[in-house]
Design a protein around this motif. Structure first.
Motif, PDB file in Angstrom:
ATOM      1  N   LEU A 173       0.734  -1.299   0.054  1.00 31.79           N
ATOM      2  CA  LEU A 173      -0.115  -0.081  -0.100  1.00 31.79           C
ATOM      3  C   LEU A 173       0.941   1.269  -0.001  1.00 31.79           C
ATOM      4  O   LEU A 173       1.921   1.376   0.185  1.00 31.79           O
ATOM      5  N   LYS A 174       0.438   2.363  -0.388  1.00 31.76           N
ATOM      6  CA  LYS A 174       0.897   3.531  -0.486  1.00 31.76           C
ATOM      7  C   LYS A 174       0.990   4.239   0.838  1.00 31.76           C
ATOM      8  O   LYS A 174       2.111   4.791   1.384  1.00 31.76           O
ATOM      9  N   LYS A 175       0.207   4.137   1.764  1.00 32.24           N
ATOM     10  CA  LYS A 175      -0.237   4.541   2.912  1.00 32.24           C
ATOM     11  C   LYS A 175      -1.140   3.929   3.909  1.00 32.24           C
ATOM     12  O   LYS A 175      -2.188   3.517   3.437  1.00 32.24           O
ATOM     13  N   VAL A 176      -0.803   3.741   5.153  1.00 36.21           N
ATOM     14  CA  VAL A 176      -1.519   3.140   6.153  1.00 36.21           C
ATOM     15  C   VAL A 176      -1.733   3.874   7.273  1.00 36.21           C
ATOM     16  O   VAL A 176      -0.810   4.453   8.003  1.00 36.21           O
ATOM     17  N   PHE A 177      -3.262   4.441   7.834  1.00 34.26           N
ATOM     18  CA  PHE A 177      -3.128   4.918   9.088  1.00 34.26           C
ATOM     19  C   PHE A 177      -4.113   4.346   9.895  1.00 34.26           C
ATOM     20  O   PHE A 177      -5.347   3.818   9.584  1.00 34.26           O
ATOM     21  N   VAL A 190     -12.442  -5.977   4.761  1.00 36.30           N
ATOM     22  CA  VAL A 190     -11.295  -5.341   4.375  1.00 36.30           C
ATOM     23  C   VAL A 190     -10.111  -6.206   3.712  1.00 36.30           C
ATOM     24  O   VAL A 190      -9.462  -5.808   2.532  1.00 36.30           O
ATOM     25  N   ILE A 191      -9.730  -7.315   4.367  1.00 35.11           N
ATOM     26  CA  ILE A 191      -8.851  -8.239   3.751  1.00 35.11           C
ATOM     27  C   ILE A 191      -9.263  -8.504   2.006  1.00 35.11           C
ATOM     28  O   ILE A 191      -8.356  -8.725   1.395  1.00 35.11           O
ATOM     29  N   GLY A 192     -10.470  -8.661   1.885  1.00 32.35           N
ATOM     30  CA  GLY A 192     -11.154  -8.973   0.455  1.00 32.35           C
ATOM     31  C   GLY A 192     -10.363  -7.898  -0.447  1.00 32.35           C
ATOM     32  O   GLY A 192     -10.033  -7.952  -1.556  1.00 32.35           O
ATOM     33  N   ALA A 193     -11.168  -6.625  -0.001  1.00 31.61           N
ATOM     34  CA  ALA A 193     -10.401  -5.499  -0.592  1.00 31.61           C
ATOM     35  C   ALA A 193      -9.022  -5.263  -0.934  1.00 31.61           C
ATOM     36  O   ALA A 193      -8.736  -4.863  -1.924  1.00 31.61           O
ATOM     37  N   LEU A 194      -8.178  -5.595   0.022  1.00 31.09           N
ATOM     38  CA  LEU A 194      -6.883  -5.518  -0.147  1.00 31.09           C
ATOM     39  C   LEU A 194      -6.252  -6.603  -0.814  1.00 31.09           C
ATOM     40  O   LEU A 194      -5.447  -6.305  -1.790  1.00 31.09           O
ATOM     41  N   ASN A 195      -6.837  -7.838  -0.977  1.00 31.66           N
ATOM     42  CA  ASN A 195      -6.473  -8.898  -1.759  1.00 31.66           C
ATOM     43  C   ASN A 195      -6.692  -8.565  -3.276  1.00 31.66           C
ATOM     44  O   ASN A 195      -5.970  -8.964  -4.139  1.00 31.66           O
ATOM     45  N   GLY A 196      -7.899  -7.950  -3.392  1.00 28.73           N
ATOM     46  CA  GLY A 196      -8.002  -7.409  -4.812  1.00 28.73           C
ATOM     47  C   GLY A 196      -7.381  -6.108  -5.384  1.00 28.73           C
ATOM     48  O   GLY A 196      -7.529  -6.034  -6.498  1.00 28.73           O
ATOM     49  N   GLY A 197      -6.600  -5.801  -4.461  1.00 34.71           N
ATOM     50  CA  GLY A 197      -5.710  -4.493  -4.927  1.00 34.71           C
ATOM     51  C   GLY A 197      -6.639  -3.193  -5.300  1.00 34.71           C
ATOM     52  O   GLY A 197      -6.152  -2.215  -5.908  1.00 34.71           O
ATOM     53  N   TYR A 198      -7.873  -3.191  -4.418  1.00 31.11           N
ATOM     54  CA  TYR A 198      -8.621  -1.744  -4.923  1.00 31.11           C
ATOM     55  C   TYR A 198      -8.376  -0.855  -4.030  1.00 31.11           C
ATOM     56  O   TYR A 198      -8.862   0.411  -4.075  1.00 31.11           O
ATOM     57  N   VAL A 199      -7.414  -0.844  -3.250  1.00 26.36           N
ATOM     58  CA  VAL A 199      -6.992   0.101  -2.168  1.00 26.36           C
ATOM     59  C   VAL A 199      -5.669   0.533  -2.214  1.00 26.36           C
ATOM     60  O   VAL A 199      -4.632  -0.605  -2.132  1.00 26.36           O
ATOM     61  N   LEU A 206     -14.646  -2.048 -10.132  1.00 29.71           N
ATOM     62  CA  LEU A 206     -13.807  -2.235  -9.102  1.00 29.71           C
ATOM     63  C   LEU A 206     -12.440  -2.256  -9.513  1.00 29.71           C
ATOM     64  O   LEU A 206     -11.508  -1.538  -9.059  1.00 29.71           O
ATOM     65  N   GLU A 207     -12.018  -2.574 -10.962  1.00 33.04           N
ATOM     66  CA  GLU A 207     -10.837  -2.516 -11.325  1.00 33.04           C
ATOM     67  C   GLU A 207     -10.331  -1.237 -11.646  1.00 33.04           C
ATOM     68  O   GLU A 207      -9.239  -0.878 -11.841  1.00 33.04           O
ATOM     69  N   ASP A 208     -11.413  -0.318 -11.730  1.00 28.27           N
ATOM     70  CA  ASP A 208     -11.129   1.290 -12.064  1.00 28.27           C
ATOM     71  C   ASP A 208     -10.377   1.640 -11.001  1.00 28.27           C
ATOM     72  O   ASP A 208      -9.531   2.739 -11.074  1.00 28.27           O
ATOM     73  N   LEU A 209     -10.422   1.279  -9.730  1.00 31.47           N
ATOM     74  CA  LEU A 209     -10.006   1.676  -8.329  1.00 31.47           C
ATOM     75  C   LEU A 209      -8.349   1.301  -8.306  1.00 31.47           C
ATOM     76  O   LEU A 209      -7.655   2.037  -7.797  1.00 31.47           O
ATOM     77  N   GLN A 210      -8.043   0.198  -9.282  1.00 27.29           N
ATOM     78  CA  GLN A 210      -6.709  -0.026  -9.089  1.00 27.29           C
ATOM     79  C   GLN A 210      -5.610   0.816  -9.923  1.00 27.29           C
ATOM     80  O   GLN A 210      -4.606   0.720  -9.670  1.00 27.29           O
ATOM     81  N   GLN A 211      -6.269   1.988 -10.591  1.00 28.37           N
ATOM     82  CA  GLN A 211      -5.529   2.531 -11.570  1.00 28.37           C
ATOM     83  C   GLN A 211      -5.630   4.091 -10.676  1.00 28.37           C
ATOM     84  O   GLN A 211      -4.977   4.945 -11.344  1.00 28.37           O
ATOM     85  N   LYS A 212      -6.093   4.294  -9.743  1.00 27.02           N
ATOM     86  CA  LYS A 212      -6.180   5.442  -8.869  1.00 27.02           C
ATOM     87  C   LYS A 212      -4.953   5.874  -8.497  1.00 27.02           C
ATOM     88  O   LYS A 212      -4.279   5.086  -7.791  1.00 27.02           O
ATOM     89  N   GLU A 213      -4.615   7.236  -8.289  1.00 30.05           N
ATOM     90  CA  GLU A 213      -3.384   7.774  -7.563  1.00 30.05           C
ATOM     91  C   GLU A 213      -3.717   7.546  -6.382  1.00 30.05           C
ATOM     92  O   GLU A 213      -2.686   7.220  -5.375  1.00 30.05           O
ATOM     93  N   TYR A 214      -4.742   7.916  -5.539  1.00 28.61           N
ATOM     94  CA  TYR A 214      -5.318   7.740  -4.233  1.00 28.61           C
ATOM     95  C   TYR A 214      -6.582   6.942  -4.321  1.00 28.61           C
ATOM     96  O   TYR A 214      -7.497   7.477  -4.755  1.00 28.61           O
ATOM     97  N   SER A 215      -6.721   5.750  -3.774  1.00 30.56           N
ATOM     98  CA  SER A 215      -7.802   4.784  -3.637  1.00 30.56           C
ATOM     99  C   SER A 215      -7.873   4.511  -2.118  1.00 30.56           C
ATOM    100  O   SER A 215      -7.200   3.545  -1.661  1.00 30.56           O
ATOM    101  N   ILE A 216      -8.594   5.505  -1.599  1.00 28.74           N
ATOM    102  CA  ILE A 216      -8.738   5.578  -0.082  1.00 28.74           C
ATOM    103  C   ILE A 216      -9.955   4.698   0.458  1.00 28.74           C
ATOM    104  O   ILE A 216     -10.979   5.172   0.110  1.00 28.74           O
ATOM    105  N   ALA A 217      -9.786   3.940   1.268  1.00 32.61           N
ATOM    106  CA  ALA A 217     -10.643   3.002   2.306  1.00 32.61           C
ATOM    107  C   ALA A 217     -10.912   3.565   3.616  1.00 32.61           C
ATOM    108  O   ALA A 217      -9.811   3.671   3.947  1.00 32.61           O
ATOM    109  N   VAL A 218     -11.696   3.723   4.130  1.00 31.65           N
ATOM    110  CA  VAL A 218     -11.975   4.108   5.496  1.00 31.65           C
ATOM    111  C   VAL A 218     -12.786   3.025   6.271  1.00 31.65           C
ATOM    112  O   VAL A 218     -13.989   2.658   5.651  1.00 31.65           O
ATOM    113  N   ALA A 219     -12.564   2.239   7.225  1.00 34.61           N
ATOM    114  CA  ALA A 219     -13.120   1.257   7.791  1.00 34.61           C
ATOM    115  C   ALA A 219     -13.031   1.124   9.280  1.00 34.61           C
ATOM    116  O   ALA A 219     -11.750   1.445   9.636  1.00 34.61           O
TER     117      ALA A 219
END
Length: 322
Positions: A72-76, A286-295, A264-277
């Motif tokens: 990931l680019k960043k994790v908070f 969240v694990i499923g979203a991370l495994n899909g590369g959507y975040v 969903l695949e469009d999210l893989q191309q974003k400069e910032y694809s930000i998930a909040v949970a």
């Protein structure tokens, strides 16, 4: 009820001079009960601001482990000191709002979803004036019954924060057939909005879990038995109303064809694809979203972070574990 001068005087004595409420009542012509009410009013009117500073060293290792594990680019990761669901969600929402304030700039295209999580980002948005910014709704936001999705209100608040207009998707997020979805998305204004969503360089969204309290279920988007069928197909979560399994693949291809909005695949191309949970119950989603590369940017609380890192719950990238 109280003048600004009264509120400032009492607040300075209490917070800066460290007088007790009893001591203030002895120096000023107010009862202790009145002192308490003045302090409360001063806080509500913004004369007094209370800020709790959290030590963050102990969550930094969690951030680094999740960041490395899922590239990931960043994790908070927000510390949890009080076991209160709304308080935790507000802390996570506040952090996401602050980050948005930092990264949104001239010519930004910001795509937003809707839902309970995004609603807790809204109160913490920090006004910022930028040039030529666009805000676009990423998935349809009209429910099929009396339940409100809150999509319009969220979109309007983001628009006010950044002093810019917005592009809305005033359609249901899931329709009855692929043909209906094709007809709706062929409308020029709907097509334009979806295309702008695809071009957005920043996307922010919540990650929904699969349970009967989910807003998509409550919003009437599923016919009788359809949600149970989705569960049987091992769906673990949704982003922008599109459902995926724990390995990140689509849970139901036919349902996906009836869903209106960003893929969903469009999210893989974003400069910032930000998930909040937030919350331990969101771990599988969240694990499923991370495994899909959507975040690529993730905002979560420490309890959820610990659950994600628990090797009993996840093996990391499926491609790595076979």
């Amino acid at each position: 009820m109280y003048s600004q001068e009264e509120m400032i005087r009492v607040s300075k004595m209490y917070y800066e001079m460290q007088y007790t409420q009893k001591e203030i009542s002895e120096k000023l012509p107010y009862s202790r009960a009145t002192i308490s009410r003045i302090l409360d009013t001063a806080y509500k009117q913004g004369i007094v601001e209370v800020k709790v500073n959290y030590p963050i060293d102990f969550v930094q290792s969690m951030e680094e482990k999740i960041k490395e594990k899922y590239a990931l680019k960043k994790v908070f990761v927000l510390p949890v000191y009080v076991d209160d669901e709304l308080l935790i969600l507000n802390d996570v929402g506040r952090a996401a709002a602050k980050y948005l304030h930092e990264i949104c700039c001239d010519n930004t295209i910001l795509g937003i979803s809707w839902g309970t999580t995004l609603a807790h980002v809204i109160p913490h948005l920090i006004p910022k004036k930028v040039n030529d910014m666009k805000i676009v709704q990423l998935n349809g936001g009209i429910a099929k019954n009396s339940i409100s999705t809150g999509a319009a209100q969220i979109l309007e608040k983001f628009s006010e924060t950044f002093s810019t207009g917005y592009y809305m998707l005033p359609v249901p997020t899931i329709v009855d057939s692929e043909m209906i979805a094709q007809v709706i998305t062929s409308d020029s204004s709907i097509e334009e909005t979806i295309n702008i969503g695809k071009k957005s360089n920043i996307a922010i969204f919540g990650i929904g879990s699969v349970h009967f309290n989910n807003i998509l279920y409550k919003g009437g988007f599923f016919k009788e038995g359809a949600y149970e069928e989705l569960i049987s197909k091992r769906a673990v979560g949704d982003i922008c109303s599109r459902y995926f399994k724990e390995d990140g693949t689509l849970a139901d291809v036919e349902l996906n064809k009836r869903t209106i909005g960003l893929q969903l695949e469009d999210l893989q191309q974003k400069e910032y694809s930000i998930a909040v949970a937030s919350g331990k119950s969101k771990a599988e989603s969240v694990i499923g979203a991370l495994n899909g590369g959507y975040v690529n940017v993730l905002f979560i609380d420490e309890v959820l972070a610990a659950e994600i890192l628990n090797e009993n719950n996840t093996r990391g990238k499926y491609s790595e574990s076979g």
